[in-house]
Scaffold this motif. Structure first.
Motif, mmCIF file in Angstrom:
data_model
loop_
_atom_site.group_PDB
_atom_site.id
_atom_site.type_symbol
_atom_site.label_atom_id
_atom_site.label_comp_id
_atom_site.label_asym_id
_atom_site.label_seq_id
_atom_site.Cartn_x
_atom_site.Cartn_y
_atom_site.Cartn_z
ATOM 1 N N ALA A 1 3.315 -24.568 -26.963
ATOM 2 C CA ALA A 1 3.345 -25.931 -26.430
ATOM 3 C C ALA A 1 4.677 -26.192 -25.744
ATOM 4 C CB ALA A 1 3.128 -26.934 -27.556
ATOM 5 N N LEU A 2 4.631 -26.807 -24.577
ATOM 6 C CA LEU A 2 5.856 -27.207 -23.878
ATOM 7 C C LEU A 2 6.333 -28.577 -24.350
ATOM 8 C CD1 LEU A 2 5.014 -26.049 -20.245
ATOM 9 C CD2 LEU A 2 6.774 -25.110 -21.743
ATOM 10 N N ILE A 3 5.369 -29.444 -24.676
ATOM 11 C CA ILE A 3 5.664 -30.783 -25.209
ATOM 12 C C ILE A 3 4.622 -31.065 -26.284
ATOM 13 C CG2 ILE A 3 6.632 -31.644 -23.030
ATOM 14 C CD1 ILE A 3 3.958 -33.128 -22.570
ATOM 15 N N LEU A 4 4.730 -32.210 -26.948
ATOM 16 C CA LEU A 4 3.675 -32.608 -27.873
ATOM 17 C C LEU A 4 2.371 -32.716 -27.092
ATOM 18 C CD1 LEU A 4 5.461 -35.340 -30.030
ATOM 19 C CD2 LEU A 4 4.845 -33.025 -30.722
ATOM 20 N N ASP A 5 1.329 -32.076 -27.608
ATOM 21 C CA ASP A 5 0.060 -32.014 -26.890
ATOM 22 C C ASP A 5 -0.581 -33.397 -26.818
ATOM 23 O OD1 ASP A 5 -2.429 -31.496 -25.834
ATOM 24 O OD2 ASP A 5 -2.879 -29.846 -27.193
ATOM 25 N N PRO A 6 -0.733 -33.965 -25.619
ATOM 26 C CA PRO A 6 -1.318 -35.302 -25.497
ATOM 27 C C PRO A 6 -2.808 -35.358 -25.848
ATOM 28 C CG PRO A 6 -0.899 -34.356 -23.326
ATOM 29 C CD PRO A 6 -0.313 -33.418 -24.328
ATOM 30 N N LEU A 7 -3.468 -34.204 -25.964
ATOM 31 C CA LEU A 7 -4.886 -34.190 -26.324
ATOM 32 C C LEU A 7 -5.110 -33.931 -27.814
ATOM 33 C CD1 LEU A 7 -6.384 -32.179 -23.319
ATOM 34 C CD2 LEU A 7 -6.330 -34.646 -23.643
ATOM 35 N N ALA A 8 -4.049 -33.658 -28.555
ATOM 36 C CA ALA A 8 -4.181 -33.340 -29.979
ATOM 37 C C ALA A 8 -4.731 -34.544 -30.744
ATOM 38 C CB ALA A 8 -2.832 -32.924 -30.553
ATOM 39 N N GLY A 9 -5.629 -34.264 -31.674
ATOM 40 C CA GLY A 9 -6.151 -35.306 -32.537
ATOM 41 C C GLY A 9 -7.351 -36.062 -32.006
ATOM 42 N N HIS A 10 -7.739 -35.806 -30.767
ATOM 43 C CA HIS A 10 -8.904 -36.486 -30.201
ATOM 44 C C HIS A 10 -10.181 -35.764 -30.633
ATOM 45 C CE1 HIS A 10 -6.744 -39.304 -27.572
ATOM 46 N NE2 HIS A 10 -5.866 -38.318 -27.412
ATOM 47 N N ALA A 11 -11.238 -36.522 -30.836
ATOM 48 C CA ALA A 11 -12.523 -35.937 -31.215
ATOM 49 C C ALA A 11 -13.013 -35.026 -30.094
ATOM 50 C CB ALA A 11 -13.546 -37.040 -31.478
ATOM 51 N N PRO A 12 -13.567 -33.848 -30.445
ATOM 52 C CA PRO A 12 -14.041 -32.918 -29.402
ATOM 53 C C PRO A 12 -14.997 -33.547 -28.400
ATOM 54 C CG PRO A 12 -14.046 -31.843 -31.546
ATOM 55 C CD PRO A 12 -13.718 -33.288 -31.800
ATOM 56 N N GLY A 13 -15.825 -34.475 -28.863
ATOM 57 C CA GLY A 13 -16.760 -35.127 -27.947
ATOM 58 C C GLY A 13 -16.079 -35.942 -26.865
ATOM 59 N N ARG A 14 -14.829 -36.351 -27.124
ATOM 60 C CA ARG A 14 -14.085 -37.147 -26.143
ATOM 61 C C ARG A 14 -13.277 -36.287 -25.187
ATOM 62 N NH1 ARG A 14 -13.246 -42.435 -27.348
ATOM 63 N NH2 ARG A 14 -12.801 -42.478 -25.102
ATOM 64 N N THR A 15 -13.222 -34.991 -25.435
ATOM 65 C CA THR A 15 -12.416 -34.112 -24.574
ATOM 66 C C THR A 15 -13.265 -32.994 -23.962
ATOM 67 O OG1 THR A 15 -11.734 -32.738 -26.464
ATOM 68 C CG2 THR A 15 -10.288 -34.572 -25.865
ATOM 69 N N HIS A 16 -14.522 -33.296 -23.684
ATOM 70 C CA HIS A 16 -15.380 -32.300 -23.047
ATOM 71 C C HIS A 16 -15.187 -32.368 -21.541
ATOM 72 C CE1 HIS A 16 -18.909 -29.920 -21.966
ATOM 73 N NE2 HIS A 16 -18.861 -29.460 -23.202
ATOM 74 N N ILE A 17 -15.075 -31.213 -20.904
ATOM 75 C CA ILE A 17 -14.739 -31.133 -19.476
ATOM 76 C C ILE A 17 -15.780 -31.821 -18.594
ATOM 77 C CG2 ILE A 17 -15.840 -28.873 -19.143
ATOM 78 C CD1 ILE A 17 -12.518 -30.051 -17.565
ATOM 79 N N THR A 18 -17.011 -31.959 -19.075
ATOM 80 C CA THR A 18 -18.043 -32.617 -18.274
ATOM 81 C C THR A 18 -18.030 -34.137 -18.420
ATOM 82 O OG1 THR A 18 -19.683 -32.365 -20.039
ATOM 83 C CG2 THR A 18 -19.585 -30.612 -18.374
ATOM 84 N N ASP A 19 -17.168 -34.677 -19.293
ATOM 85 C CA ASP A 19 -17.109 -36.126 -19.518
ATOM 86 C C ASP A 19 -16.357 -36.794 -18.364
ATOM 87 O OD1 ASP A 19 -16.779 -38.727 -20.348
ATOM 88 O OD2 ASP A 19 -15.996 -38.211 -22.327
ATOM 89 N N PRO A 20 -17.030 -37.633 -17.568
ATOM 90 C CA PRO A 20 -16.362 -38.262 -16.408
ATOM 91 C C PRO A 20 -15.148 -39.107 -16.793
ATOM 92 C CG PRO A 20 -18.742 -38.597 -16.303
ATOM 93 C CD PRO A 20 -18.439 -38.032 -17.660
#
Length: 202
Positions: free
Chosen positions: A59-78
């Motif tokens: 990690a270069l910085i604290l990961d801004p996506l850490a802790g989010h539910a997988p359903g909210r970080t799916h690449i197909t989610d507009p």
């Protein structure tokens, strides 16, 4: 690379999901085309082999996506696309799993120059993408600050994409699919008798 060629590439990779790869490519091409705040930016996406990529990066910085539910970080989610476009301005790579979950952002990939032969003019971001694809078998999608997108697999450039040409090909593909649908509908309407009519003739 055309959409058909993209699907052919994906078919050669056992874990590759065409919808995931296409969504990642669409996002990369949008970043290449639009930039952020009036300036071109570069970034890198890895697709597949996420656990191995995380192990071969830091990690270069604290990961801004850490802790989010997988359903909210799916690449197909507009709704995720705008967030990823903003994060693309930061250094480091996005890591996407085979199933399309963006598991991390802002990762520094440990790259090796061994057995990597890149054209002159491609920099460290391309080297990192080529290296991780060669060592781990992941796909790497590199957005250049020149506005070109390159896809790496097995340490090799599989495709060099220009956003405007990709959009044109996608438009032609959609028109062809629509035309095929019209032809099929006409064929069905012209078919000799329905099933009920055939039953009545017996």
């Amino acid at each position: 690379m055309t959409i058909a060629a993209l699907r052919t590439l994906c078919s050669r990779i056992s874990w590759c999901e065409p919808a995931v790869l296409e969504s990642a490519l669409e996002l990369a091409l949008a970043i290449a085309r639009e930039g952020r705040e009036g300036r071109r930016i570069g970034t890198l996406f890895t697709v597949g082999k996420a656990d191995a990529v995380l192990a071969a990066s830091r990690a270069l910085i604290l990961d801004p996506l850490a802790g989010h539910a997988p359903g909210r970080t799916h690449i197909t989610d507009p709704s995720l696309r705008g967030t990823l476009k903003e994060l693309a301005q930061l250094d480091g790579a996005f890591v996407i799993s085979e199933s399309g979950i963006v598991v991390a952002a802002c990762r520094y990939l440990d790259a090796s120059v061994e057995q990597i032969d890149l054209p002159l003019g491609l920099g460290s971001r391309h080297l990192a993408g080529a290296s991780i694809s060669q060592r781990l078998g992941a796909l790497a999608i590199v957005v250049s600050e020149s506005g070109v997108v390159r896809v790496f697999h097995g340490g090799q450039i599989e495709a060099t994409l220009i956003p405007e040409l990709w959009l044109l090909d996608r438009h032609h593909t959609q028109l062809s699919a629509a035309a095929a649908g019209v032809v099929e509908a006409q064929r069905l309407r012209a078919a000799p008798g329905s099933l009920s009519e055939l039953g009545e003739e017996r």
